[in-house]
Design a protein around this motif. Structure first.
Motif, short mmCIF file in Angstrom:
data_model
loop_
_atom_site.label_atom_id
_atom_site.label_comp_id
_atom_site.label_asym_id
_atom_site.label_seq_id
_atom_site.Cartn_x
_atom_site.Cartn_y
_atom_site.Cartn_z
N TYR A 119 0.93 -1.05 -0.03
CA TYR A 119 0.13 0.00 -0.06
C TYR A 119 1.01 1.36 -0.04
CZ TYR A 119 -3.88 -2.97 1.11
OH TYR A 119 -5.00 -3.94 1.05
N LYS A 120 0.27 2.27 -0.39
CA LYS A 120 1.20 3.50 -0.59
C LYS A 120 1.65 4.12 0.71
CE LYS A 120 2.50 6.99 -3.01
NZ LYS A 120 3.26 6.93 -4.50
N THR A 121 0.82 4.03 1.97
CA THR A 121 1.32 4.24 3.10
C THR A 121 2.60 3.61 3.47
OG1 THR A 121 -0.47 2.86 4.12
CG2 THR A 121 -0.84 5.28 4.10
N GLN A 122 2.46 2.05 3.01
CA GLN A 122 3.75 1.20 3.60
C GLN A 122 4.77 1.66 2.70
OE1 GLN A 122 1.60 -2.43 2.49
NE2 GLN A 122 1.05 -2.57 4.46
N VAL A 123 4.60 2.21 1.38
CA VAL A 123 5.81 2.58 0.63
C VAL A 123 6.49 3.67 1.41
CG1 VAL A 123 6.60 3.37 -1.70
CG2 VAL A 123 4.92 1.85 -1.47
N TYR A 124 5.78 4.51 1.78
CA TYR A 124 6.43 5.87 2.67
C TYR A 124 7.04 5.30 3.68
CZ TYR A 124 3.87 9.46 -0.44
OH TYR A 124 3.62 10.46 -1.19
N THR A 125 6.53 4.21 4.50
CA THR A 125 7.06 3.89 5.44
C THR A 125 8.52 3.16 5.25
OG1 THR A 125 5.09 3.18 6.80
CG2 THR A 125 7.10 2.04 7.50
N LEU A 126 8.62 2.55 4.17
CA LEU A 126 9.83 1.87 3.67
C LEU A 126 10.68 2.91 3.27
CD1 LEU A 126 9.23 -1.28 1.65
CD2 LEU A 126 9.23 -1.02 4.06
N ALA A 127 10.33 4.06 2.74
CA ALA A 127 10.99 5.28 2.02
C ALA A 127 11.77 5.76 3.52
CB ALA A 127 10.26 6.38 1.46
N GLN A 128 11.20 6.10 4.61
CA GLN A 128 11.94 6.36 5.60
C GLN A 128 13.00 5.40 6.20
OE1 GLN A 128 11.55 9.47 7.13
NE2 GLN A 128 9.82 10.24 5.70
N ALA A 129 12.39 4.23 6.18
CA ALA A 129 13.47 3.29 6.88
C ALA A 129 14.61 2.99 5.83
CB ALA A 129 12.79 1.83 7.05
N LEU A 130 14.50 3.39 4.52
CA LEU A 130 15.62 3.14 3.75
C LEU A 130 16.67 4.37 3.62
CD1 LEU A 130 13.79 1.47 0.73
CD2 LEU A 130 15.62 0.49 1.81
N GLY A 131 16.05 5.42 4.23
CA GLY A 131 16.93 6.78 4.44
C GLY A 131 16.96 7.50 2.96
N LEU A 132 15.78 7.31 2.38
CA LEU A 132 15.62 8.13 1.13
C LEU A 132 15.85 9.67 1.44
CD1 LEU A 132 13.14 6.51 -1.35
CD2 LEU A 132 15.52 5.96 -0.97
N PRO A 133 16.45 10.56 0.48
CA PRO A 133 16.15 11.71 0.72
C PRO A 133 14.92 12.41 1.24
CG PRO A 133 17.67 11.42 -1.19
CD PRO A 133 16.79 10.16 -0.80
N ASP A 134 14.88 13.51 1.93
CA ASP A 134 13.64 13.69 2.66
C ASP A 134 12.56 14.36 1.37
OD1 ASP A 134 13.77 13.39 5.28
OD2 ASP A 134 13.66 15.43 5.67
#
Lengths: 89, 323
Positions: free
Chosen positions: B226-241
């Motif tokens: 789900y999209k919210t889960q993608v955002y969660t992974l983005a944070q965990a992966l340390g993507l640029p803000d």
């Protein structure tokens, strides 16, 4: 339904249009007047826009976006009722 | 079976263990690329969160030197997206190439076809006017589309889009996604790589992609997230803000346009819950307060979700082979 003689002709014309425009690849479908187009899978949402355009141009009816519902356009019965109710007398 | 919202204990049915999910998806991506007989992966990065997460997963799976990040800027979108893609590539340490697609689209007639479609609704339209496509509100009525243009004085006007103009406009703008994919496969062929697709669960499940365009890929690592889960992974992966927080767009029209106003009719946080709850048979009345809608609105959304699945079967269908 208390349909008028004019309404009977209207029904035949609308049915002919729907069959010509949407059922030509569905020869196995025997469309009854109460059958829901969406449930049968014979008209997609863009098809409904085409159906609305046809009703608007053929009968001079202005259709608001909020009126583009299954209740008004979802079956032959619905179409006939909507056009009878809305077309200029 | 009728489920209720509390079934998963935490109260958030979409909560996930980010680290475990990242490890699993990286392993599966590596296995899939190997199974396909390819030796690396191409990811087209838009500057958005989905392609950012897929790029980071690819780097985890294969190592940065086995991943090529493509930036494919186009004039309606502007250069900011490509700049974000460059920032991402630098953060991940992966090679990147930029291939502007505007000239190809010009030569193929994308803009000419698009402008003709718009002029059939706004005869005085000039190509310099920004524009976008907007769907009707999710009221339970059938979905219709309007075109919004911004005139040079800054005023905007919205008009209903007839079916023929809609088809012509979509056909023209779909060329953008298909040209992007052409470039991705060109690089994949040149390097012996697989193409990773970036649809999330909402896009994949609801058919929000172009067949032969962004819908075409060899592996789709986040199609079950789900999209919210993608955002969660983005944070965990340390993507640029700026990438990890970026709102989803359609990458197609010149006026700023969200996926909500073009397709889903709801913000992604709500859409995630609607799709989850419909499939979990959560009664509309129970979900309604959670998503800030009336039970009738939830029923309308459930109906649309089901309708969209049926209407977009064609997009998922592989070619029919005949005996």
């Amino acid at each position: 339904m208390g349909e008028t003689e004019v309404g009977t002709g209207l029904r035949a014309k609308l049915r002919a249009y729907v069959e010509e425009a949407f059922l030509y690849l569905h020869p196995d479908v025997e469309l009854r007047d109460e059958d829901q187009f969406l449930e049968l899978g014979v008209i997609d949402s863009l098809g409904f826009v085409e159906l609305v355009e046809e009703v608007q141009s053929r009968y001079g009816i202005a259709v608001d976006a909020l009126e583009i519902t299954e209740e008004n356009f979802g079956s032959i019965d619905a179409l006939v009722a909507f056009v009878e109710r809305r077309r200029p007398s | 079976m009728v489920r209720n919202m509390g079934d998963r204990g935490s109260g958030d049915p979409l909560a996930l263990d980010a680290d475990a999910t990242i490890a699993r998806l990286a392993d599966c991506t590596r296995a899939a690329v190997r199974e396909l007989g390819r030796r690396g992966a191409v990811v087209a990065v838009s500057g958005g969160v989905d392609s950012g997460v897929v790029a980071a997963l690819a780097v985890r799976a294969l190592g940065p030197q086995r991943v090529l990040l493509l930036r494919l800027p186009e004039r309606d979108i502007g250069d900011a997206a490509s700049d974000l893609g460059l920032e991402l590539a630098q953060a991940l340490g992966a090679p990147t190439e930029e291939e502007p697609i505007t000239a190809a689209l010009e030569a193929l007639g994308c803009y000419r076809r698009r402008d003709a479609a718009i002029r059939s609704v706004f005869p005085d339209y000039e190509p310099s006017w920004r524009h976008k496509l907007v769907r009707s509100a999710p009221t339970g009525a059938l979905i219709t589309f309007s075109l919004v243009v911004e005139r040079p004085d800054g005023s905007t006007e919205r008009r209903a889009l007839p079916s023929a103009a809609y088809r012509a406009l979509i056909a023209a703008t779909n060329m953008k996604q298909r040209v992007r994919k052409l470039i991705e496969y060109t690089w994949a062929d040149q390097l012996g790589y697989a193409v990773l697709g970036t649809p999330n669960l909402l896009e994949y499940d609801q058919g929000f992609f172009v067949k032969g365009g962004d819908g075409l890929a060899d592996v789709k690592p986040i199609a079950r997230l789900y999209k919210t889960q993608v955002y969660t992974l983005a944070q965990a992966l340390g993507l640029p803000d700026e990438i990890a927080r970026r709102a989803p767009t359609t990458e197609t029209f010149s006026l700023p346009q969200t996926q909500e106003e073009f397709y889903f009719g709801h913000p992604y946080e709500r859409m995630d819950l609607l799709v989850w709850a419909r499939d979990a048979d959560v009664p509309a009345g129970e979900l309604a307060p959670r998503v800030g809608l009336t039970p009738d609105d939830v029923e309308a959304a459930y109906w649309e979700i089901g309708r969209r699945r049926v209407a977009t079967r064609y997009l998922h269908a592989a070619a029919v082979t005949l005996d």
